[in-house]
Scaffold this motif. Structure first.
Motif, short mmCIF file in Angstrom:
data_model
loop_
_atom_site.label_atom_id
_atom_site.label_comp_id
_atom_site.label_asym_id
_atom_site.label_seq_id
_atom_site.Cartn_x
_atom_site.Cartn_y
_atom_site.Cartn_z
N THR A 41 0.86 -1.18 0.00
CA THR A 41 0.00 0.00 0.00
C THR A 41 0.89 1.22 0.00
O THR A 41 1.82 1.31 0.81
N SER A 71 -8.08 4.50 -1.56
CA SER A 71 -9.04 4.97 -0.57
C SER A 71 -8.45 6.18 0.14
O SER A 71 -7.25 6.24 0.39
N ARG A 83 -3.62 0.81 -3.09
CA ARG A 83 -3.34 -0.60 -2.84
C ARG A 83 -3.02 -1.28 -4.16
O ARG A 83 -3.81 -1.18 -5.11
N GLN A 85 -1.74 -5.07 -5.72
CA GLN A 85 -1.39 -6.48 -5.56
C GLN A 85 -1.14 -7.04 -6.96
O GLN A 85 -1.97 -6.88 -7.85
N LEU B 563 -11.72 -1.64 -6.43
CA LEU B 563 -11.83 -0.32 -5.81
C LEU B 563 -12.70 -0.37 -4.56
O LEU B 563 -12.35 0.19 -3.52
N CYS B 565 -13.32 -2.95 -2.71
CA CYS B 565 -12.63 -3.68 -1.64
C CYS B 565 -11.60 -2.82 -0.96
O CYS B 565 -11.32 -2.99 0.23
N SER B 566 -11.00 -1.89 -1.69
CA SER B 566 -10.02 -1.01 -1.05
C SER B 566 -10.67 -0.10 -0.04
O SER B 566 -10.02 0.32 0.92
N TYR B 567 -11.92 0.25 -0.25
CA TYR B 567 -12.59 1.09 0.74
C TYR B 567 -12.65 0.40 2.10
O TYR B 567 -12.64 1.06 3.13
N ASP B 570 -9.31 0.78 4.05
CA ASP B 570 -8.51 1.94 3.66
C ASP B 570 -7.29 1.52 2.87
O ASP B 570 -6.26 2.20 2.89
N GLY B 571 -7.41 0.40 2.18
CA GLY B 571 -6.31 -0.05 1.36
C GLY B 571 -5.16 -0.64 2.13
O GLY B 571 -4.12 -0.95 1.55
N MET B 572 -5.28 -0.80 3.44
CA MET B 572 -4.17 -1.31 4.25
C MET B 572 -4.20 -2.82 4.40
O MET B 572 -3.21 -3.42 4.80
N ASP B 573 -5.34 -3.44 4.14
CA ASP B 573 -5.46 -4.88 4.35
C ASP B 573 -5.17 -5.60 3.05
O ASP B 573 -5.62 -5.17 1.99
N PRO B 574 -4.45 -6.71 3.09
CA PRO B 574 -4.34 -7.53 1.89
C PRO B 574 -5.68 -8.18 1.60
O PRO B 574 -6.39 -8.61 2.49
N ILE B 575 -6.03 -8.21 0.32
CA ILE B 575 -7.33 -8.73 -0.12
C ILE B 575 -7.08 -9.93 -1.01
O ILE B 575 -6.27 -9.87 -1.93
#
Lengths: 135, 1391
Positions: A41, A71, A83, A85, B563, B565-567, B570-575
């Motif tokens: 990120t 975000s 983000r 990946q 997009l 999922c990034s909400y 806050d984009g900090m979690d791996p998805i």
């Protein structure tokens, strides 16, 4: 998971108005892990939807990207998180390439625009000459 | 500290050093002060009424004498040489010229004077009675309250009867205080003996005497009373329960309080502003000086009596400025407060200062919503953060940060305001050279720095109704001006954003921060202790977004899905993207998959949620051939929410899943299965997503949404016309007298009931049609379906029909003569004339409809205004009575004095906040079973257990937890309650049996095997299930130290504010109006001996026969002779005269009564008023009686006959006198009858033939106690509160709280109300009672009785500033000491 905090070489014009934490002193940061550099990120200061949405578009064009989004954590914070990946390549490289592509797209748009303006001026000048001949 | 530093050891706080001895206030003793005691404690005698001399110095001997303390900041105390801050203040005293009554003890003085001889001061009892009473007073079995009652009931009563003193023969009359006066008189007018008679006769002979002196009434002045009191014996004082000598109740000198409590303020050169107490003392000094001068001038005149009265009045007002009895001319133009006014009331010393203390480090401002914050965060304006500080100690970890703060100073953020050196010196950083101070900063110093992100703050909104009204948040410093927090936390605070303000407090020590975040943190208080339901949950926009996201037609491509999922984080979690729902031609993900990612963003997160919920729009199950078919996942409206291993299989997510109040909802399941942090994280992710998603998607409402369609308009008109026709039909039948009556109702009541039923159905029908015709994209429809705002009634009122307006639970009453408004004809009963609104808000209300609508609205406003005071006071009473109760380590619930109130909290020791099942059950077996099967799916090779195998495994598992020998016999009592074990075993047995019953031999082998794999139980599944159940059960035990009393008071008091003040509820039969709502709860809690609607529910032995019910009803209902007699006539003949009664046998038989002439005769004889004897009544035949009056003179016989004629109809010949009415109630489902008896007489009703007394109950708690005992009364209290608050109002309170309240009310063996009378009898301490109500009376009585209280309860600990011995305060540190060496005997000399 070990998170790596590395200053990102993006110049920041001036310190933020309300700095109250260590994060806000840095212009940009990358949050990720040593072991897996394909998921990171990027936190940018003094950016908003304008840049983030555009770079998201170019990231989506890249086949190496499996997931990308952005975000804004809080409207009062002047910060945006992007983000990225990838399928295996380092996400930093992919983001750099995306910015490069965005730059090329902007240059292309600007050159196209300039060319159109100059063509318009030329055609206008020719029309004026024809009118003088008639008179 | 120097030694520690030289050794190189540094401490973050001062090490503990033993004091010279323990200094803690453990007891407080109340007493009265005598003249010599006052002189001893005083430093100076005050005798001048002036303040300052010409040099602006306080006068010696004056009211501001420096020996009592400095009068202002610039002076120094002459006694202890302290300044204004250090000197605690010293007393003075003021000698009175003559004694006066202490107005606080005036009632006590009168009581003592009633009991003693006014001649010799001995008690007015003979020697035997005196010894007997004294023995009882000295008995250790009597409590203080019993002694007080004994003195009032027996001693004073016995003494009041005595006229002649048994020792000296003095004549004693009644003693009383003159009303509207401070004078006590001794009235002998009713006592006469030979001495008085001789005096009267002697006076009558003096013919030349012009005036006759009234020798009967004498005034007992304070001097005489003081003389009497001094001569009283100590034994008599003990007998009257006066702890010390009674002469102390009369004031011969006045204590002058220290100047510290009455400081003086110098205004300018010649004026000063003085305290009210000082002004009062000045008045006393002046009155005293005048009286002393009058005494010196004329010894034999009575002029000094007026001065004495003035002094008495001044001293009385000094103590209590509101005392009655002050003459009008002495009423001051300016109201000066006395000591009593300082202490009592909401702003007095007890409730305003001691119980409620002022605090620093507090902020308050307007609140705003912010979905971008976490639920545990609160955004604090930067202006506030610069003022509020935290004292942080410098360590090598934070020294650089704090140096920067010191450099920035108090005005630049992040800075600091104060700097404290290790040695104790402190400087303000406003003027200090900050750069040098920062350089000189050392480890161990303390910097009062500004608030920063992550600081712990307490957040509170008033009214604070329960413990979640003040919770702990993490600070987040932000610009702008409001306090902001996540909307999910609005529910516990009951906060909205229409201008509300909230308070902020900053704890100042590390211990306080730790306790706050652990005990009061938002994540640790997601559930309410009222019943265990989740309270912090999604609301409004979050519900709308979730509902729209999880629609069946919602799909996203890769870029959009990424997009969104990034909400989430806050984009900090791996998805980890799931497999697309649609692969070709384009990859598409569904909205339900998006919701699954909220629960489990990536594979490493091991959160597996398994739950099923039926949402609001779930389609009703239908029946095919008497078999119930459940839609479940195939619901056409997609209303069945099914999560399996954190994947959303089906269902649109709405309020039932995400909102507060559902124990099977998503956040409740996360909280129970995966701890609070998982639920909080999920809420945060959902809030982030919803705020951004709905911002892009959009959601608006317009006039088109509430515009009815043609179909709806026609359908509505048709429905309303049909309803009107039906009402007209009922009205016509009523006018003709042909209306069939309902049970217990007359014709008018029946008509009202019928019409009301029809009209209520009208709106329901219109509402249903409305919901069917609205488009599925309709915004109000969506909001009502997902539960974010509004309901179908709101939509129906907007679009279709508003409906019937009710006032007082009925149709609009007649405000004009025979009609509701002058627009309608008289006696009109049509729907429009009685408040039915046929229009909708869209089509607009007519004039009369608008008026009716405002009538209903006005009732709501009145209800809200009056209710707040009532329920607020009720909460205060509950808290005061239950505040001391907490759980001890032996799991008993005790009060501050150590008395046991409950042997086991809630009968099972469980924490209501942790209950997962319905009705306060610890676990939800269905959900846990579903979870176990989802975690351990069946394989092909797994063996399905049979019923007997299942029972064996359960037995083995329970035996592992229970090591006692009782386990061999199948009794599991250690660690588990019997209810739990029984329900667990029955649940497993039912599930095992279900598998075997589902398939018979008719099915093929493969089909049977397939079915078993779906619904069978394997060994592994059963093990997992049992392990979860048994281990989780123990984690739900209530912790020792928990303040169960305060929690119980909150849990009952807070729902009280949600109840309506007056509720009109018809208990089974339309004509019965039962008290419910707040008034009923007040009746129960106050332990009222008389309640407004006592009802006995009588169960019949044969409850399936209507005739039997009528017969028994006749036996209970009160029947007068006038009701069953055909005629009562006076018959006069030449020989005799009598009253002849003829019974109406037909009517008696119709009513199924069993009455004949013999019964009537017995009833007449039982009535005392008649004064008749058996020989006066003759029975002529089975239905005729003759009553002959008593033998009286012939001249009075006519009067006697008519007297009997008027009296006999009122004789009760059948039934119970205290019963007003009996109504037969029919249970429509089971075709059963029972009787509802209005009135009292519980014991008599139980004994009636045909009544099953064992099942008959009453709602009158005192009757239950008198009839069945205190344990039954306790059970009755629980049931009545549960019925009023839970069953009728749907408040959903855990039964353990109501049990605790009932136990508190009945622990002493009597029913004590939760009011100032009952709380006084619960053995509470004086400080606690004084902080509740009647402050002055309680303190004065405590002084007279010599109360000695231990400081152990909650209120007295707060008042004295002592840590409360509850919760974290009950831990004590015990120091180990070496046992002393005891010397043994000396060796014998001979050895």
């Amino acid at each position: 998971m070990i998170y790596l905090v590395v200053p990102f070489p993006v110049p920041s014009p001036s310190p933020p108005q309300h700095p109250n934490s260590f994060d806000r002193w840095c212009g940009a940061m990358e949050h990720g892990s040593y072991t897996d550099q394909s998921k990171s990120t990027f936190s940018l200061v003094d950016e908003d939807h304008t840049f983030a949405n555009a770079v998201r578009f170019t990231l989506n064009q890249d086949p190496r990207v499996s997931f990308c989004g952005y975000s804004i954590p809080h409207p009062s914070d002047n910060r945006v998180n992007i983000r990225v990946q990838t399928t295996g390549d380092p996400s930093r490289e992919v983001l750099k390439d995306a910015c490069q592509d965005l730059m090329l797209m902007c240059q292309h748009v600007r050159s196209t625009f300039d060319k159109a303006v100059s063509d318009f001026k030329i055609s206008k000048a020719r029309k004026n000459n024809e009118d003088m001949d008639v008179e | 500290m120097n030694r520690a530093r030289t050794e190189g050891i540094t401490f973050t706080k001062e090490p503990f050093m033993e004091d010279t001895g323990p200094r803690k206030i453990k007891n407080m003793k109340f007493s009265t002060l005598s003249e010599s005691e006052i002189s001893k404690i005083a430093e100076v005698q005050v005798w001048k009424g002036s303040y300052y001399d010409s040099f602006k110095k306080p006068i010696h001997g004056g009211l501001l004498d420096p020996r009592m303390g400095p009068a202002n900041k610039s002076l120094v105390c002459a006694t202890c040489d302290g300044n204004f801050h250090d000197c605690p203040g010293h007393y003075g005293y003021l000698n009175l010229a003559l004694p006066v009554f202490n107005v606080g003890y005036l009632s006590t003085i009168v009581e003592i004077l009633k009991c003693i001889c006014k001649g010799c001061a001995r008690i007015l009892l003979d020697e035997d009675t005196r010894k007997k009473h004294l023995k009882k007073m000295r008995s250790s079995k009597k409590s203080e309250l019993d002694k007080i009652d004994f003195v009032k009931v027996r001693v004073i009563k016995d003494c009041s009867k005595v006229v002649n003193c048994p020792r000296c023969g003095y004549i004693n009359g009644s003693v009383k205080k003159l009303p509207a006066s401070l004078t006590i008189i001794h009235d002998c007018s009713k006592c006469r003996n030979y001495i008085v008679e001789e005096l009267d006769s002697a006076l009558s002979r003096m013919k030349d005497s012009r005036a006759t002196t009234n020798v009967s009434n004498r005034i007992l002045n304070p001097f005489q009373v003081l003389s009497l009191f001094k001569r009283m014996l100590d034994e008599d004082c003990e007998l009257l329960y006066v702890a010390e000598r009674p002469e102390k109740l009369i004031m011969t000198n006045v204590v002058v309080p220290p100047i510290a409590i009455r400081p003086s303020v110098v205004m300018d050169e010649s004026l000063s502003n003085e305290n009210d107490i000082t002004e009062r003392l000045k008045n006393i000094i002046q009155a005293n000086a005048v009286l002393r001068q009058e005494l010196q001038e004329s010894t034999f005149s009575s002029k000094f009596l007026d001065g004495w009265d003035i002094l008495q009045n001044e001293v009385a007002q000094f103590i209590n400025s509101d005392v009655r009895g002050i003459p009008f001319y002495m009423q001051p133009t300016k109201q000066l407060a006395g000591f009593v006014q300082r202490l009592k009331g909401k702003h007095g010393r007890f409730r305003g200062n001691l119980s409620g203390k002022r605090v620093e480090y507090t902020g308050r401002t307007v609140i705003s919503p912010d979905p971008n914050l976490k639920i545990s965060e609160v955004a604090i304006p930067i202006h506030m953060a610069r003022i509020l500080t935290y004292p942080e100690r410098v360590t090598h970890h934070n020294i650089e940060k704090l140096r920067q703060c010191v450099r920035n100073g108090p005005d630049k953020y992040p800075g600091a305001r104060m700097l404290r050196r290790d040695g104790g010196h402190s400087w303000s950083l406003k003027v200090l050279c900050r750069k040098r101070a920062a350089d000189e900063l050392r480890i161990g110093d303390i910097v009062d720095r500004h608030l920063e992100d992550g600081d712990i703050v307490l957040f509170n909104r008033q009214p604070s109704l329960h413990r979640m009204s003040i919770m702990c948040h993490r600070a987040r410093i932000m610009p702008w001006r409001t306090l902001r927090f996540n909307e999910s936390v609005c529910n516990p605070y009951n906060a909205d954003f229409d201008g509300d303000e909230m308070n902020l407090h900053v704890p100042q020590t590390e211990e306080a921060r730790t306790e706050a975040i652990l005990l009061m943190g938002v994540e640790n208080n997601l559930c309410t202790p009222k019943n265990g339901e989740i309270l912090v949950a999604s609301t409004q926009d979050f519900l709308t977004s979730s509902f729209l996201i999880t629609r069946k037609d919602t799909f996203y491509d890769r870029s959009t899905f990424s997009l969104i999922c990034s909400y989430i984080g806050d984009g900090m979690d791996p998805i980890d993207l799931p497999t697309p729902a649609i692969v070709k031609p384009v990859e598409l993900w569904s909205g339900k998959q998006l919701f699954s990612i909220i629960l489990r963003p990536h594979a490493n997160m091991r959160v597996y949620v398994n739950l099923t919920v039926k949402e609001r729009n779930y389609t009703e199950d239908k029946k095919i051939k008497d078999k119930k078919i459940e839609w479940k996942t195939l619901c056409p409206n997609d209303g069945f929410v099914y999560f399996r291993n954190s994947e959303l299989i089906s269902g649109q997510v709405g309020k039932v899943t995400l909102g507060n109040g559902n124990k099977d909802g998503l956040f409740s399941v996360l909280l129970r299965d995966y701890r609070a942090h998982a639920a909080a994280s999920c809420m945060n992710r959902l809030a982030k997503l919803s705020a951004r998603w709905i911002g892009n998607h959009g959601f608006s409402i317009g006039i088109d949404d509430v515009q009815p369609k043609e179909i709806l308009i026609n359908k509505k008109d048709e429905t309303i016309s049909e309803g009107y026709r039906e009402c007209d039909k009922h009205i016509e039948a009523f006018n003709k007298g042909k209306l069939e009556l309902l049970a217990g109702c007359d014709a008018a009541q029946t008509l009202e009931t019928r019409i009301t039923g029809v009209l209520n159905g009208l709106r329901d029908t219109a509402g249903k049609v409305c919901m069917q015709t609205l488009h599925w994209r309709n915004s109000p429809l969506i909001m009502s379906q997902c539960g974010s705002k509004g309901s179908s009634i709101n939509i129906s009122q907007m679009v279709a029909c508003v409906g019937q307006q009710s006032v007082g639970g009925r149709r609009t009453p007649n405000g004009f003569i025979d009609r509701s408004l002058p627009h309608f004809p008289r006696k009109s009963k049509t729907p429009a004339a009685k408040g039915f609104v046929a229009n909708s808000f869209y089509s607009g209300l007519s004039a009369t409809e608008f008026f009716f609508h405002t009538m209903g609205g006005r009732e709501g406003l009145v209800d809200t205004a009056v209710k707040t005071a009532d329920t607020g006071y009720m909460s205060r009473q509950l808290m005061k009575s239950l505040e001391d109760l907490f759980l001890h380590y032996d799991y008993t619930v005790r009060n501050a004095g150590g008395s046991i109130v409950q042997f086991c909290y809630g009968d099972d020791g469980m924490d209501p906040a942790g209950m997962e099942g319905k009705n306060g059950k610890p676990l939800n077996f269905e959900r846990l079973f579903l979870k176990s099967k989802a975690i351990c799916p069946n394989d092909e090779d797994d063996e399905i257990l049979s019923s007997s195998d299942v029972s064996k495994v359960v037995h083995e598992k329970l035996s592992e937890f229970d090591m006692s020998r009782l386990a061999e016999k199948g009794v599991f009592e250690v660690g588990f309650s019997a209810d739990f074990v029984e329900s667990l075993q029955s649940f497993i047995k039912d599930n095992a049996k279900l598998t075997e019953e589902g398939f018979t031999d008719e099915h093929s082998q493969n089909l049977k095997k397939f079915g078993q794999r779906i619904s069978g139980i394997t060994r592994k599944q059963l093990d997992v299930f049992l392990n979860i159940c048994l281990s989780r059960y123990h984690s739900k035990k209530m912790e020792a130290g928990a303040p169960v009393g305060a929690t119980g008071a909150h849990s009952i008091g807070e729902p009280g504010t949600q109840m309506t003040l007056k509720t009109f509820h018809f208990a089974g039969v339309a004509s019965m109006n039962v008290t419910l709502g707040v008034p009923r709860v007040k009746e129960i809690m106050n332990g009222n001996k008389k309640i407004s609607t006592p009802i006995i529910t009588a169960i019949l032995e044969r409850d399936d026969n209507a005739n039997t019910a009528r017969i028994v009803k006749g036996r209970i209902e009160k029947t007068n002779l006038g009701q069953v007699a055909k005629s009562i006539k006076v018959v006069m003949t030449s020989r005799s005269a009598s009253v002849v009664i003829t019974l109406d046998m037909k009517r008696i038989q119709d009513a199924h009564l069993n009455i004949d002439a013999n019964i009537v005769k017995e009833s007449i004889l039982r009535t005392k008023k008649t004064k008749l004897k058996p020989e006066h009544i003759k029975i002529l035949d089975i239905k005729k009686l003759e009553v002959v009056p008593q033998d009286v003179d012939r001249s009075k016989i006519h009067f006697q006959l008519h007297y009997l004629k008027n009296l006999l109809p009122t004789v009760v010949v059948k039934g119970i006198k205290t019963v007003d009415r009996v109504v037969i109630s029919k249970d429509t489902k089971a075709e059963k009858f029972r009787l509802l008896v209005e009135g009292t007489g519980f014991r008599e009703v139980m004994g009636v033939e045909g009544i099953d007394g064992r099942k008959t109950v009453s709602n009158h708690i005192h009757e239950v106690r008198d009839t069945l005992g205190i344990e039954a009364a306790r059970e009755s209290i629980v049931k009545e509160i549960k019925y009023t608050m839970v069953d009728t109002h749907g408040m959903n309170i855990d039964i353990r709280h109501m049990m605790l309240l009932a136990d508190m009310m009945t622990a002493t063996g009597h029913i004590l109300g939760i009011n100032r009378f009952g709380i006084s009898k619960m053995g509470k301490s004086v400080l606690m009672l004084a902080s509740f109500e009647r402050t002055a009376d309680i303190l004065f009585q405590a002084s007279v009785r010599g109360r000695d209280d231990s400081i152990g309860g909650v209120s007295e600990s707060i008042i004295m500033g002592i840590p409360i011995q509850i919760g974290t305060g009950m831990i004590k540190v015990k120091q180990r000491l070496d046992p002393p060496e005891l010397p043994h005997g000396t060796s014998p000399i001979l050895s």
